[in-house]
Write a protein that holds these residues in place. Structure first.
Motif, PDB file in Angstrom:
ATOM      1  N   MET A  96       0.844  -1.187   0.000  1.00  0.00           N
ATOM      2  CA  MET A  96       0.000   0.000   0.000  1.00  0.00           C
ATOM      3  C   MET A  96       0.881   1.238   0.000  1.00  0.00           C
ATOM      4  SD  MET A  96      -3.164   0.902   2.538  1.00  0.00           S
ATOM      5  CE  MET A  96      -4.055  -0.533   1.989  1.00  0.00           C
ATOM      6  N   SER A  97       0.456   2.299  -0.685  1.00  0.00           N
ATOM      7  CA  SER A  97       1.235   3.526  -0.760  1.00  0.00           C
ATOM      8  C   SER A  97       1.303   4.206   0.607  1.00  0.00           C
ATOM      9  CB  SER A  97       0.614   4.473  -1.792  1.00  0.00           C
ATOM     10  OG  SER A  97      -0.665   4.895  -1.356  1.00  0.00           O
ATOM     11  N   GLU A  98       2.161   5.227   0.698  1.00  0.00           N
ATOM     12  CA  GLU A  98       2.309   5.955   1.959  1.00  0.00           C
ATOM     13  C   GLU A  98       0.969   6.579   2.339  1.00  0.00           C
ATOM     14  OE1 GLU A  98       4.743   9.727   3.814  1.00  0.00           O
ATOM     15  OE2 GLU A  98       5.320   8.971   1.863  1.00  0.00           O
ATOM     16  N   MET A  99       0.647   6.505   3.618  1.00  0.00           N
ATOM     17  CA  MET A  99      -0.632   7.018   4.108  1.00  0.00           C
ATOM     18  C   MET A  99      -0.391   8.178   5.065  1.00  0.00           C
ATOM     19  SD  MET A  99      -2.845   4.893   2.772  1.00  0.00           S
ATOM     20  CE  MET A  99      -4.295   4.431   3.654  1.00  0.00           C
ATOM     21  N   ILE A 100      -1.355   9.097   5.124  1.00  0.00           N
ATOM     22  CA  ILE A 100      -1.302  10.162   6.122  1.00  0.00           C
ATOM     23  C   ILE A 100      -2.557  10.076   6.982  1.00  0.00           C
ATOM     24  CG2 ILE A 100       0.170  11.708   4.773  1.00  0.00           C
ATOM     25  CD1 ILE A 100      -2.357  13.351   4.138  1.00  0.00           C
ATOM     26  N   THR A 101      -2.403  10.437   8.235  1.00  0.00           N
ATOM     27  CA  THR A 101      -3.502  10.386   9.192  1.00  0.00           C
ATOM     28  C   THR A 101      -4.223  11.723   9.197  1.00  0.00           C
ATOM     29  OG1 THR A 101      -2.265   8.824  10.547  1.00  0.00           O
ATOM     30  CG2 THR A 101      -4.078   9.991  11.616  1.00  0.00           C
ATOM     31  N   ILE A 102      -5.547  11.674   9.070  1.00  0.00           N
ATOM     32  CA  ILE A 102      -6.334  12.909   9.076  1.00  0.00           C
ATOM     33  C   ILE A 102      -7.334  12.960  10.231  1.00  0.00           C
ATOM     34  CG2 ILE A 102      -6.059  13.275   6.600  1.00  0.00           C
ATOM     35  CD1 ILE A 102      -9.040  12.318   6.345  1.00  0.00           C
ATOM     36  N   GLY A 103      -7.481  11.840  10.958  1.00  0.00           N
ATOM     37  CA  GLY A 103      -8.439  11.827  12.056  1.00  0.00           C
ATOM     38  C   GLY A 103      -8.331  10.572  12.885  1.00  0.00           C
ATOM     39  N   LYS A 104      -9.120  10.535  13.960  1.00  0.00           N
ATOM     40  CA  LYS A 104      -9.151   9.368  14.842  1.00  0.00           C
ATOM     41  C   LYS A 104     -10.575   9.190  15.358  1.00  0.00           C
ATOM     42  CE  LYS A 104      -7.027   7.268  18.876  1.00  0.00           C
ATOM     43  NZ  LYS A 104      -6.069   7.438  19.975  1.00  0.00           N
ATOM     44  N   ARG A 128     -13.771   7.434   0.287  1.00  0.00           N
ATOM     45  CA  ARG A 128     -13.328   6.264   1.024  1.00  0.00           C
ATOM     46  C   ARG A 128     -12.080   6.633   1.813  1.00  0.00           C
ATOM     47  NH1 ARG A 128      -8.962   6.643  -0.746  1.00  0.00           N
ATOM     48  NH2 ARG A 128      -8.162   6.025  -2.744  1.00  0.00           N
ATOM     49  N   VAL A 129     -11.895   5.919   2.906  1.00  0.00           N
ATOM     50  CA  VAL A 129     -10.742   6.119   3.787  1.00  0.00           C
ATOM     51  C   VAL A 129     -10.268   4.743   4.239  1.00  0.00           C
ATOM     52  CG1 VAL A 129     -11.478   8.388   4.631  1.00  0.00           C
ATOM     53  CG2 VAL A 129     -12.173   6.335   5.867  1.00  0.00           C
ATOM     54  N   PHE A 130      -9.178   4.737   4.962  1.00  0.00           N
ATOM     55  CA  PHE A 130      -8.676   3.507   5.563  1.00  0.00           C
ATOM     56  C   PHE A 130      -8.649   3.724   7.064  1.00  0.00           C
ATOM     57  CE2 PHE A 130      -7.194   3.711   1.272  1.00  0.00           C
ATOM     58  CZ  PHE A 130      -7.378   2.421   0.812  1.00  0.00           C
ATOM     59  N   LEU A 131      -9.186   2.768   7.801  1.00  0.00           N
ATOM     60  CA  LEU A 131      -9.169   2.826   9.264  1.00  0.00           C
ATOM     61  C   LEU A 131      -8.122   1.843   9.746  1.00  0.00           C
ATOM     62  CD1 LEU A 131     -12.950   3.013  10.226  1.00  0.00           C
ATOM     63  CD2 LEU A 131     -11.339   4.861   9.818  1.00  0.00           C
ATOM     64  N   GLU A 132      -7.227   2.322  10.595  1.00  0.00           N
ATOM     65  CA  GLU A 132      -6.104   1.490  11.029  1.00  0.00           C
ATOM     66  C   GLU A 132      -5.949   1.530  12.542  1.00  0.00           C
ATOM     67  OE1 GLU A 132      -1.327   0.970  10.112  1.00  0.00           O
ATOM     68  OE2 GLU A 132      -2.406   2.626   9.212  1.00  0.00           O
ATOM     69  N   ASN A 133      -5.702   0.355  13.100  1.00  0.00           N
ATOM     70  CA  ASN A 133      -5.281   0.243  14.501  1.00  0.00           C
ATOM     71  C   ASN A 133      -4.110  -0.728  14.535  1.00  0.00           C
ATOM     72  OD1 ASN A 133      -6.382  -2.340  14.382  1.00  0.00           O
ATOM     73  ND2 ASN A 133      -8.037  -1.934  15.821  1.00  0.00           N
ATOM     74  N   LYS A 145      -7.102   7.283   7.783  1.00  0.00           N
ATOM     75  CA  LYS A 145      -5.967   7.578   6.907  1.00  0.00           C
ATOM     76  C   LYS A 145      -6.414   7.656   5.453  1.00  0.00           C
ATOM     77  CE  LYS A 145      -2.575   5.605   9.953  1.00  0.00           C
ATOM     78  NZ  LYS A 145      -1.135   5.607   9.885  1.00  0.00           N
ATOM     79  N   ILE A 146      -5.629   8.421   4.701  1.00  0.00           N
ATOM     80  CA  ILE A 146      -5.823   8.504   3.258  1.00  0.00           C
ATOM     81  C   ILE A 146      -4.452   8.352   2.588  1.00  0.00           C
ATOM     82  CG2 ILE A 146      -7.883   9.960   3.399  1.00  0.00           C
ATOM     83  CD1 ILE A 146      -6.034  12.336   2.582  1.00  0.00           C
ATOM     84  N   PRO A 147      -4.425   7.951   1.322  1.00  0.00           N
ATOM     85  CA  PRO A 147      -3.137   7.895   0.623  1.00  0.00           C
ATOM     86  C   PRO A 147      -2.512   9.292   0.554  1.00  0.00           C
ATOM     87  CG  PRO A 147      -4.806   6.669  -0.580  1.00  0.00           C
ATOM     88  CD  PRO A 147      -5.515   7.417   0.512  1.00  0.00           C
ATOM     89  N   ALA A 148      -1.200   9.378   0.723  1.00  0.00           N
ATOM     90  CA  ALA A 148      -0.497  10.663   0.755  1.00  0.00           C
ATOM     91  C   ALA A 148      -0.727  11.468  -0.525  1.00  0.00           C
ATOM     92  CB  ALA A 148       0.994  10.439   0.994  1.00  0.00           C
ATOM     93  N   PHE A 188       4.477  22.990   4.897  1.00  0.00           N
ATOM     94  CA  PHE A 188       4.852  21.588   4.790  1.00  0.00           C
ATOM     95  C   PHE A 188       3.988  20.732   5.702  1.00  0.00           C
ATOM     96  CE2 PHE A 188       8.487  24.291   4.041  1.00  0.00           C
ATOM     97  CZ  PHE A 188       8.979  23.819   2.838  1.00  0.00           C
ATOM     98  N   PHE A 189       3.813  19.472   5.317  1.00  0.00           N
ATOM     99  CA  PHE A 189       3.143  18.522   6.182  1.00  0.00           C
ATOM    100  C   PHE A 189       4.122  18.077   7.257  1.00  0.00           C
ATOM    101  CE2 PHE A 189       0.581  17.867   2.280  1.00  0.00           C
ATOM    102  CZ  PHE A 189      -0.665  18.122   2.825  1.00  0.00           C
ATOM    103  N   ILE A 190       3.611  17.866   8.456  1.00  0.00           N
ATOM    104  CA  ILE A 190       4.458  17.425   9.570  1.00  0.00           C
ATOM    105  C   ILE A 190       5.177  16.132   9.210  1.00  0.00           C
ATOM    106  CG2 ILE A 190       4.399  16.515  11.935  1.00  0.00           C
ATOM    107  CD1 ILE A 190       2.232  18.641  12.531  1.00  0.00           C
ATOM    108  N   HIS A 191       4.471  15.184   8.587  1.00  0.00           N
ATOM    109  CA  HIS A 191       5.106  13.899   8.279  1.00  0.00           C
ATOM    110  C   HIS A 191       6.257  14.049   7.289  1.00  0.00           C
ATOM    111  CE1 HIS A 191       2.040  14.018   5.026  1.00  0.00           C
ATOM    112  NE2 HIS A 191       2.971  13.384   4.323  1.00  0.00           N
ATOM    113  N   ASP A 192       6.273  15.130   6.501  1.00  0.00           N
ATOM    114  CA  ASP A 192       7.382  15.363   5.580  1.00  0.00           C
ATOM    115  C   ASP A 192       8.602  15.939   6.296  1.00  0.00           C
ATOM    116  OD1 ASP A 192       6.061  14.437   3.319  1.00  0.00           O
ATOM    117  OD2 ASP A 192       5.271  16.422   2.799  1.00  0.00           O
TER     118      ASP A 192
END
Length: 168
Positions: free
Chosen positions: A1-9, A37-42, A83-86, A97-101
């Motif tokens: 899966m491509s790099e993901m960024i977190t947008i919520g919890k 669509r989004v991806f939910l991760e734990n 999460k969503i794809p970056a 800039f994004f924090i993850h960058d």
């Protein structure tokens, strides 16, 4: 899966229809309205979810996923990160800039001294604080134009000007 960024919890179920209350971890809350669509991760898994509806209440997004239709199903999503794809990230204005960058880039003074790696960023009301670490030494740098002179994401390098009194 491509790099993901977190947008919520997901914090908790919101009602019996399966909606969930989500902490917004993005500077662009309106982006939730455009999600299909989004991806939910734990810690255990990652699930693809389809966004049916989004509305806002105070500082939270109330999200209805097509796959979730009861409070019991919504409860199982508690604590999942949204999460969503970056590559779907909001385009930032130049100089932002994004924090993850930024996390992990090398920080140097404008005189060439290596200060360490940017380890974390504290967001405050007035300006962000960059936490730079080299071994056990930690330096706190305000993210202001007088201090941060250049950020080059390609070479993963930040150049800073140390103003008087900033470092002991």
């Amino acid at each position: 899966m491509s790099e993901m960024i977190t947008i919520g919890k997901v914090t908790k179920p919101h009602n019996r229809k399966g909606e969930v209350k989500c902490l917004i971890l993005s500077d662009f809350p309106e982006r939730f309205l455009e999600l299909d669509r989004v991806f939910l991760e734990n810690e255990e898994d990652i699930k693809r979810m389809h966004v049916e509806n989004v509305r806002f209440h105070k500082d939270y997004a109330i999200v209805k996923f097509a796959e979730v239709n009861s409070m019991n199903e919504a409860e199982k999503l508690r604590g999942h990160f949204i999460k969503i794809p970056a590559h779907e990230a909001v385009e930032l204005p130049e100089g932002h800039f994004f924090i993850h960058d930024l996390i992990g880039i090398d920080v140097y003074t404008d005189t060439g001294e290596y200060l360490g790696q940017l380890e974390d960023i504290n967001t405050t009301g007035s300006n962000d604080i960059y936490i730079v670490r080299k071994g056990k030494k930690e330096i706190l740098l305000p993210a202001i134009h007088d201090v941060v002179k250049e950020i080059d994401l390609e070479s993963k390098k930040m150049i800073v000007h140390i103003i008087e009194g900033l470092i002991d």
